[in-house]
Design an enzyme around this catalytic site. Structure first.
Site, PDB file in Angstrom:
ATOM      1  N   HIS A  51      39.975  40.135  30.373  1.00  0.00           N
ATOM      2  CA  HIS A  51      39.425  39.403  29.238  1.00  0.00           C
ATOM      3  C   HIS A  51      39.523  40.219  27.957  1.00  0.00           C
ATOM      4  O   HIS A  51      39.270  41.426  27.967  1.00  0.00           O
ATOM      5  CB  HIS A  51      37.960  39.046  29.507  1.00  0.00           C
ATOM      6  CG  HIS A  51      37.778  38.148  30.699  1.00  0.00           C
ATOM      7  ND1 HIS A  51      37.792  38.634  31.991  1.00  0.00           N
ATOM      8  CD2 HIS A  51      37.623  36.808  30.789  1.00  0.00           C
ATOM      9  CE1 HIS A  51      37.637  37.619  32.839  1.00  0.00           C
ATOM     10  NE2 HIS A  51      37.535  36.503  32.132  1.00  0.00           N
TER      11      HIS A  51
ATOM     12  N   ASP B 186      41.893  36.398  29.203  1.00  0.00           N
ATOM     13  CA  ASP B 186      41.211  35.132  28.944  1.00  0.00           C
ATOM     14  C   ASP B 186      40.176  35.247  27.831  1.00  0.00           C
ATOM     15  O   ASP B 186      39.676  36.336  27.532  1.00  0.00           O
ATOM     16  CB  ASP B 186      40.479  34.665  30.210  1.00  0.00           C
ATOM     17  CG  ASP B 186      41.412  34.218  31.313  1.00  0.00           C
ATOM     18  OD1 ASP B 186      42.635  34.423  31.177  1.00  0.00           O
ATOM     19  OD2 ASP B 186      40.919  33.665  32.317  1.00  0.00           O
TER      20      ASP B 186
END
Length: 405
Positions: free
Chosen positions: A269, A116
């Protein structure tokens, strides 16, 4: 003669040193210049990065209000949860809806690898590793970063990775109005389409923050919702200096050896250098343990994009045009403009379970904060040397020696 030889040797070293310095500077500058050119921002007028984008009436009218749940708008991300979960609030209870939400890969030994908050410069070395090892992942991207790094997004798509939407400015969606939620999705959708000619079918709500109101809006816009069942909690490192990154690999090592009737989807991430580096290690652990790593759409068997074929991206992309007069053009800026100050940290209650290795910190049901926008992106290091510059350097050194003989 001895003195002359000493002076000559000294001069020879000096010349070589000067040419070496020139070589290193020229090589780095050339590499940086090429890299900067490759990272040209997406042409067109776009909303201010990392700020809630302007709403558009035509977009808001895409949904039928009567089909949207009447869940109240949360006053703040940290607002207390209601005693009874009437609207399937994931943040409060971990509730999901089978017809719209994905939380795991259904088949055993299949792992949905996701990242993400990109694209960022830290995505590049992660892509290098994944591509070198023939691993395909899903990247849930933020619109504000798509317009900054469209070429990184294009590289991910061209390499066979999958793209999903992660909003424009990364807000907790249950705190937004219907019109604001739609704008967060549609501006990001528009930026992705302008950059790579594709419109994703998958979205991931920031912080996993979703309830039936947000869910119904996503369904009306044609999106499936990808959550996760294995949170690496790498995001805790953004604000917690005591967080140890080896907890990430320690947990994954334990997860891959646990019996499970199904596969998993993990949360990681590519925003920070440290978390992107962990992504490589996690992928290696999964492969070594015999897990089949797949993009989300593959593991849940859906089409990843609304288009059957990729749309050719031409020039400045008409998709960036604001032909709809409902949008106030004063709220739009060129993608070359300087980003405004990012949003403040948003805190969310985390309910996703995590299995910790021995001596690892207990981070299940953690209440913490994650601010992906305020983090500075580490400068890319340029290690490879340009052959042409090396040839010039070599010729220079040789000619200097010849002239002195």
């Amino acid at each position: 003669m001895f003195i002359r030889l000493r002076h000559f040797q000294s001069y020879k070293i000096s010349v070589a040193g000067r040419w070496l310095l020139f070589f290193l500077i020229a090589s780095t500058n050339l590499k940086q210049s090429n890299f900067a050119k490759a990272q040209a921002p997406l042409p067109g007028k776009w909303p201010t990065p990392d700020v809630a984008p302007p709403t558009k009436k035509s977009w808001t009218n895409l949904i039928n209000k009567s089909e949207i749940a009447k869940a109240p708008i949360r006053a703040s991300p940290d607002a207390a949860c209601p005693a009874t979960d009437t609207f399937c609030d994931w943040t409060c209870t971990g509730c999901t809806r089978e017809n719209s939400d994905f939380t795991k890969c259904p088949e055993q030994k299949v792992w949905g690898l996701t990242f993400d908050d990109g694209p960022t410069l830290n995505t590049i070395p992660l892509l290098d590793y994944l591509d070198a090892n023939n691993i395909k992942a899903t990247f849930f991207v933020v619109g504000s970063r798509v317009i900054k790094y469209p070429d990184i997004l294009k590289r991910a798509v061209d390499s066979g990775h999958e793209i999903g939407i992660h909003t424009w400015s990364h807000p907790a969606l249950t705190t937004q109005t219907n019109a604001q939620i739609i704008a967060e999705i549609k501006w990001t959708e528009k930026a992705i389409k302008a950059a790579v000619g594709l419109t994703p079918k998958l979205m991931r709500p920031p912080y996993g923050d979703i309830d039936d109101r947000v869910r119904n809006i996503m369904t009306a816009l044609g999106y499936k919702i990808a959550i996760w069942d294995r949170d690496t909690f790498d995001w805790l490192s953004f604000d917690d200096p005591t967080f140890q990154m080896d907890w990430v690999t320690g947990n994954v090592t334990k997860w891959v050896n646990e019996p499970s009737p199904n596969g998993h989807i993990s949360l990681e991430h590519d925003l920070e250098q440290e978390t992107a580096e962990q992504g490589k290690k996690v992928a290696e652990i999964l492969q070594n343990a015999g897990w089949d790593i797949q993009p989300i759409s593959v593991c849940v068997n859906i089409d990843p994009y609304k288009e059957k074929e990729k749309v050719e991206v031409i020039g400045s992309m008409q998709a960036a045009e604001t032909s709809d007069n409902a949008t106030d053009s004063s709220n739009l800026t060129s993608s070359n403009s300087k980003s405004s100050k990012p949003n403040n940290t948003t805190s969310k209650n985390q309910v996703s379970a995590v299995s910790n290795v021995s001596n690892a910190k207990n981070i299940a049901n953690t209440t913490s904060s994650k601010n992906d926008a305020k983090k500075s992106i580490a400068n890319e290091k340029f290690s490879s040397l340009n052959p042409l510059v090396f040839f010039i350097f070599l010729c220079g050194v040789i000619s200097s020696f010849i002239f002195q003989l």
